[in-house]
Enzyme design. Sequence first.
Site, PDB file in Angstrom:
ATOM      1  CD  GLU A   1      -7.329  -2.118  -5.695  1.00 28.16           C
ATOM      2  OE1 GLU A   1      -8.097  -2.571  -4.826  1.00 28.16           O
ATOM      3  OE2 GLU A   1      -6.242  -1.576  -5.426  1.00 28.16           O
TER       4      GLU A   1
ATOM      5  CG  ASP B   1      -3.426  -3.345  -1.516  1.00 27.24           C
ATOM      6  OD1 ASP B   1      -4.437  -3.780  -0.939  1.00 27.24           O
ATOM      7  OD2 ASP B   1      -3.477  -2.512  -2.444  1.00 27.24           O
TER       8      ASP B   1
ATOM      9  CB  CYS C   1      -0.900  -0.004   1.226  1.00 31.19           C
ATOM     10  SG  CYS C   1      -1.888   1.503   1.389  1.00 31.19           S
TER      11      CYS C   1
ATOM     12  CD  GLU D   1       7.269 -23.109 -15.565  1.00 30.05           C
ATOM     13  OE1 GLU D   1       6.679 -23.906 -14.808  1.00 30.05           O
ATOM     14  OE2 GLU D   1       7.930 -22.146 -15.150  1.00 30.05           O
TER      15      GLU D   1
END
Length: 91
Positions: free
Chosen positions: A83, A48, A41, A64
């Site tokens: 995100e 996070d 974060c 792989e």
Amino acid sequence: MTDPTYLGKQHQDPIDRPEQVPWSGPPISVTLRCEEFTSRCPVTKQPDFARLEITYTAAEAIAETKSVKLWLWKYRDVPRYNEMLTQQIAD
């Protein structure tokens, strides 16, 4: 590529990109799930956590999977919301 570099071997560090293994079959849809994806974060500096799912169509090569895990590891200490890393990972 003839032999995967990471498969069946211990590795101590993250890697810059996943390895590809040649695929000679028909195009297939591949889904890889990571239940323990983490970044840092940028505000609190704490982990996070996220669940990440990568889906792609393999035509000439497949990723792989152990190298994908080692590649995702490189984001563990990146100070960015997970995100925001989504597009970077997709690219």
